[in-house]
Every structure is written in C-alpha cells, then in structure tokens.
Design a protein around this motif. Structure first.
Motif, PDB file in Angstrom:
ATOM      1  N   SER A  32      18.226  -2.337  -2.393  1.00  0.00           N
ATOM      2  CA  SER A  32      17.078  -3.040  -2.969  1.00  0.00           C
ATOM      3  C   SER A  32      15.847  -2.143  -3.067  1.00  0.00           C
ATOM      4  CB  SER A  32      16.745  -4.262  -2.105  1.00  0.00           C
ATOM      5  OG  SER A  32      17.903  -4.909  -1.676  1.00  0.00           O
ATOM      6  N   PHE A  33      15.083  -2.371  -4.163  1.00  0.00           N
ATOM      7  CA  PHE A  33      13.912  -1.535  -4.431  1.00  0.00           C
ATOM      8  C   PHE A  33      12.737  -2.443  -4.774  1.00  0.00           C
ATOM      9  CE2 PHE A  33      16.413   2.301  -4.561  1.00  0.00           C
ATOM     10  CZ  PHE A  33      17.674   1.816  -4.895  1.00  0.00           C
ATOM     11  N   PHE A  34      11.564  -2.073  -4.270  1.00  0.00           N
ATOM     12  CA  PHE A  34      10.416  -2.969  -4.389  1.00  0.00           C
ATOM     13  C   PHE A  34       9.159  -2.193  -4.749  1.00  0.00           C
ATOM     14  CE2 PHE A  34      12.742  -6.412  -2.413  1.00  0.00           C
ATOM     15  CZ  PHE A  34      13.652  -5.745  -1.608  1.00  0.00           C
ATOM     16  N   TRP A  35       8.253  -2.884  -5.423  1.00  0.00           N
ATOM     17  CA  TRP A  35       6.901  -2.379  -5.654  1.00  0.00           C
ATOM     18  C   TRP A  35       5.908  -3.369  -5.043  1.00  0.00           C
ATOM     19  CZ3 TRP A  35       5.481   2.316  -7.223  1.00  0.00           C
ATOM     20  CH2 TRP A  35       6.428   3.099  -7.915  1.00  0.00           C
ATOM     21  N   TYR A  36       5.002  -2.799  -4.244  1.00  0.00           N
ATOM     22  CA  TYR A  36       3.942  -3.591  -3.631  1.00  0.00           C
ATOM     23  C   TYR A  36       2.596  -3.088  -4.157  1.00  0.00           C
ATOM     24  CZ  TYR A  36       7.205  -5.480  -0.155  1.00  0.00           C
ATOM     25  OH  TYR A  36       8.244  -6.128   0.471  1.00  0.00           O
ATOM     26  N   ARG A  37       1.665  -3.990  -4.248  1.00  0.00           N
ATOM     27  CA  ARG A  37       0.284  -3.654  -4.601  1.00  0.00           C
ATOM     28  C   ARG A  37      -0.568  -3.916  -3.365  1.00  0.00           C
ATOM     29  NH1 ARG A  37      -1.659  -7.254  -9.300  1.00  0.00           N
ATOM     30  NH2 ARG A  37      -1.583  -8.829  -7.637  1.00  0.00           N
ATOM     31  N   GLN A  38      -1.458  -2.973  -3.075  1.00  0.00           N
ATOM     32  CA  GLN A  38      -2.334  -3.136  -1.921  1.00  0.00           C
ATOM     33  C   GLN A  38      -3.770  -2.834  -2.318  1.00  0.00           C
ATOM     34  OE1 GLN A  38      -1.638  -0.594   1.532  1.00  0.00           O
ATOM     35  NE2 GLN A  38      -2.432  -2.174   2.898  1.00  0.00           N
ATOM     36  N   TYR A  39      -4.596  -3.851  -2.238  1.00  0.00           N
ATOM     37  CA  TYR A  39      -6.020  -3.666  -2.441  1.00  0.00           C
ATOM     38  C   TYR A  39      -6.626  -3.160  -1.136  1.00  0.00           C
ATOM     39  CZ  TYR A  39      -5.540  -6.394  -6.750  1.00  0.00           C
ATOM     40  OH  TYR A  39      -5.172  -6.839  -8.003  1.00  0.00           O
ATOM     41  N   SER A  40      -7.743  -2.465  -1.255  1.00  0.00           N
ATOM     42  CA  SER A  40      -8.397  -1.895  -0.090  1.00  0.00           C
ATOM     43  C   SER A  40      -8.728  -2.978   0.931  1.00  0.00           C
ATOM     44  CB  SER A  40      -9.679  -1.176  -0.522  1.00  0.00           C
ATOM     45  OG  SER A  40     -10.348  -0.633   0.595  1.00  0.00           O
ATOM     46  N   GLY A  41      -8.308  -2.772   2.163  1.00  0.00           N
ATOM     47  CA  GLY A  41      -8.598  -3.716   3.227  1.00  0.00           C
ATOM     48  C   GLY A  41      -7.688  -4.921   3.273  1.00  0.00           C
ATOM     49  N   LYS A  42      -6.686  -4.957   2.403  1.00  0.00           N
ATOM     50  CA  LYS A  42      -5.759  -6.096   2.353  1.00  0.00           C
ATOM     51  C   LYS A  42      -4.342  -5.646   2.712  1.00  0.00           C
ATOM     52  CE  LYS A  42      -8.914  -8.905   0.782  1.00  0.00           C
ATOM     53  NZ  LYS A  42      -9.431 -10.017   1.641  1.00  0.00           N
ATOM     54  N   SER A  43      -3.451  -6.615   2.851  1.00  0.00           N
ATOM     55  CA  SER A  43      -2.062  -6.295   3.163  1.00  0.00           C
ATOM     56  C   SER A  43      -1.284  -6.069   1.870  1.00  0.00           C
ATOM     57  CB  SER A  43      -1.431  -7.416   3.982  1.00  0.00           C
ATOM     58  OG  SER A  43      -1.485  -8.638   3.268  1.00  0.00           O
ATOM     59  N   PRO A  44      -0.168  -5.334   1.949  1.00  0.00           N
ATOM     60  CA  PRO A  44       0.666  -5.132   0.755  1.00  0.00           C
ATOM     61  C   PRO A  44       1.203  -6.456   0.226  1.00  0.00           C
ATOM     62  CG  PRO A  44       1.226  -3.546   2.470  1.00  0.00           C
ATOM     63  CD  PRO A  44       0.327  -4.561   3.101  1.00  0.00           C
ATOM     64  N   GLU A  45       1.195  -6.572  -1.091  1.00  0.00           N
ATOM     65  CA  GLU A  45       1.634  -7.778  -1.778  1.00  0.00           C
ATOM     66  C   GLU A  45       2.795  -7.409  -2.698  1.00  0.00           C
ATOM     67  OE1 GLU A  45      -0.162 -10.821  -5.202  1.00  0.00           O
ATOM     68  OE2 GLU A  45      -1.216  -8.993  -4.635  1.00  0.00           O
ATOM     69  N   LEU A  46       3.905  -8.108  -2.557  1.00  0.00           N
ATOM     70  CA  LEU A  46       5.072  -7.816  -3.381  1.00  0.00           C
ATOM     71  C   LEU A  46       4.816  -8.227  -4.833  1.00  0.00           C
ATOM     72  CD1 LEU A  46       8.090  -6.954  -3.452  1.00  0.00           C
ATOM     73  CD2 LEU A  46       8.649  -9.353  -3.074  1.00  0.00           C
TER      74      LEU A  46
ATOM     75  N   GLU B  99      16.419  -8.709   1.238  1.00  0.00           N
ATOM     76  CA  GLU B  99      15.708  -9.180   0.072  1.00  0.00           C
ATOM     77  C   GLU B  99      14.206  -8.994   0.289  1.00  0.00           C
ATOM     78  OE1 GLU B  99      19.166 -12.287  -1.373  1.00  0.00           O
ATOM     79  OE2 GLU B  99      17.154 -13.031  -0.998  1.00  0.00           O
ATOM     80  N   LYS B 100      13.433  -9.684  -0.506  1.00  0.00           N
ATOM     81  CA  LYS B 100      11.991  -9.460  -0.516  1.00  0.00           C
ATOM     82  C   LYS B 100      11.377  -9.564   0.875  1.00  0.00           C
ATOM     83  CE  LYS B 100      12.618 -12.620  -3.493  1.00  0.00           C
ATOM     84  NZ  LYS B 100      12.439 -13.789  -4.381  1.00  0.00           N
ATOM     85  N   ALA B 101      10.569  -8.568   1.212  1.00  0.00           N
ATOM     86  CA  ALA B 101       9.867  -8.563   2.492  1.00  0.00           C
ATOM     87  C   ALA B 101       8.419  -8.955   2.247  1.00  0.00           C
ATOM     88  CB  ALA B 101       9.937  -7.182   3.133  1.00  0.00           C
ATOM     89  N   PHE B 102       7.902  -9.793   3.133  1.00  0.00           N
ATOM     90  CA  PHE B 102       6.528 -10.274   3.002  1.00  0.00           C
ATOM     91  C   PHE B 102       5.733  -9.871   4.237  1.00  0.00           C
ATOM     92  CE2 PHE B 102       7.142 -12.646  -0.829  1.00  0.00           C
ATOM     93  CZ  PHE B 102       8.473 -13.007  -0.797  1.00  0.00           C
ATOM     94  N   PHE B 103       4.490  -9.510   3.982  1.00  0.00           N
ATOM     95  CA  PHE B 103       3.631  -8.995   5.040  1.00  0.00           C
ATOM     96  C   PHE B 103       2.666 -10.054   5.560  1.00  0.00           C
ATOM     97  CE2 PHE B 103       3.996  -4.330   5.329  1.00  0.00           C
ATOM     98  CZ  PHE B 103       4.942  -4.135   4.347  1.00  0.00           C
ATOM     99  N   GLY B 104       2.316  -9.898   6.827  1.00  0.00           N
ATOM    100  CA  GLY B 104       1.209 -10.641   7.376  1.00  0.00           C
ATOM    101  C   GLY B 104      -0.109  -9.990   6.974  1.00  0.00           C
ATOM    102  N   GLN B 105      -1.202 -10.574   7.430  1.00  0.00           N
ATOM    103  CA  GLN B 105      -2.527 -10.082   7.051  1.00  0.00           C
ATOM    104  C   GLN B 105      -2.931  -8.824   7.822  1.00  0.00           C
ATOM    105  OE1 GLN B 105      -4.438 -11.413   4.439  1.00  0.00           O
ATOM    106  NE2 GLN B 105      -2.372 -12.176   4.166  1.00  0.00           N
ATOM    107  N   GLY B 106      -2.172  -8.512   8.864  1.00  0.00           N
ATOM    108  CA  GLY B 106      -2.450  -7.302   9.615  1.00  0.00           C
ATOM    109  C   GLY B 106      -3.416  -7.529  10.771  1.00  0.00           C
TER     110      GLY B 106
END
Lengths: 111, 112
Positions: A32-46, B99-106
């Motif tokens: 599996s392959f994924f792209w996440y977007r991360q804004y400054s100061g935030k957590s990665p978002e799928l 499958e898709k992994a989801f993150f907490g707020q940190g």
C-alpha cells in the motif's frame, strides 16, 4: 539508501498550474502507498491511497504507481494557495505492518 | 468516530522528569504506530504494534524510551528520564490491515 525518498523542495508553482510530486521506495515488495498533506503545526492528513499499478484520481488529485520502477507520484491540478503544505509519501512494507514515511516535499502555490 | 485521540496536546517538563504520552486508536484498528517529528529528522517511526503486540521497536532512540499497549484501545509512550533533545512532536497513528492510517493531533513535548 533511505527506504522512502522525496525531494524536499520547496516546489513553487503558480496558482492554477499542476504540481507534480515524486517518491521512490526501496522495498520492491512494498504494498500500500499513501500521500499525506501536512500543514504547519498540524498532523498529517491522508489525501490519497493507491494499491495497484496505474493512476487513481480523486478530485484535483491523481496518484500514480509504478511498482516496476518503484515510484509513486502525486499530481495536483489547478493548484490553489490552500494547497501550500508539506506532502508526505508513505509506504507499507511487505514484511509486517511497518508504515514508513519519506521526508516530505514542501509545496508553495503562489497567487 | 472520534478518530485517534492523543493526550496531552502540549507538555512542558524539566530535564530528568518522566513523561508519559497517551494514545487511543480508532476502534477496530489492529495496528498502532508511534512517530516523532522534528525539523531536522522529519517523521521517524519509533515503534509499532500489531494486535497489541510490539513488532518493531528499532526506531526507539534509547532505553529511556518505552511503549506499551495493554489493550486494543490504549497505548502509552514513556520517556524516563527526559532530555532537551527529546523535544519534538510525537504522533500516534492507527490502521487496519495495512490500509489507511490515521493520525492523532500529536503531543508537542518541550523539555527544558
């Protein structure tokens, strides 16, 4: 060699243009392959995931996977200033459930 | 679903103190990951669990770091004693069967 490699950028694109991001991985058996977007100061978002060779489109995003060449890419069409962020490529290795990230590519979309 | 929940969101502690970070994964997910993110090193995998069992802790920087997952809905990452170089953002993420992994707020940790 790093397990997942990305160009750190910054990748500067004008508003409305296409942003093209690349990622290579070392484990040929990766799945599996994924792209996440991360804004400054935030957590990665799928934002995208892809499991099979070829293209996968979702809105303005297209993920492309080529397992033979061991690369995965992300295209962002009609780039908007709100797309300015760091984009992280992630790969599940074949062995176990290890999810490894690249260093991320910083994208700047200029109005 | 509330998503992955981490606590605390921010932690400031003095060097030498014990720090415990907490994570509640998404219900039904069988894999849990702890990452550390810094400007210099990016997002580093510290340890991950499958079905509550630690699989790979090769990313844990030193013996000062330890992680547990006593049940499917809770995990902790402990640093004892803490040092200034441990200052970073610590993320927890969960997934189901690769499958898709989801993150907490940190948790933003600052050790002074």
């Amino acid at each position: 060699q790093k397990e997942v490699e990305q160009n750190s950028g910054p990748l500067s694109v004008p508003e409305g243009a296409i942003a093209s991001l690349n990622c290579t991985y070392s484990d040929r058996g990766s799945q599996s392959f994924f792209w996440y977007r991360q804004y400054s100061g935030k957590s990665p978002e799928l934002i995208m995931f892809i499991y099979s060779n070829g293209d996968k489109e979702d809105g303005r995003f297209t993920a492309q996977l080529n397992k033979a060449s061991q690369y995965v890419s992300l295209l962002i069409r009609d780039s908007q200033p709100s797309d300015s962020a760091t984009y992280l490529c992630a790969v599940f290795k074949a062995a176990g459930n290890k999810l490894t990230f690249g260093g991320g590519t910083r994208v700047l979309v200029k109005p | 679903d509330a998503g992955v929940i981490q606590s605390p969101r921010h932690e400031v502690t003095e060097m030498g103190q014990e720090v415990t970070l907490r994570c509640k994964p998404i219900s039904g997910h069988n894999s849990l990951f702890w990452y550390r993110q810094t400007m210099m090193r990016g997002l580093e995998l510290l340890i991950y669990f499958n079905n509550n069992v630690p699989i790979d802790d090769s990313g844990m920087p030193e013996d000062r770091f330890s992680a547990k997952m006593p049940n499917a809905s809770f995990s902790t990452l402990k640093i004892q004693p803490s040092e200034p170089r441990d200052s970073a953002v610590y993320f927890c993420a969960s997934s189901q069967n690769r499958e898709k992994a989801f993150f907490g707020q940190g948790t933003r940790l600052t050790v002074v």
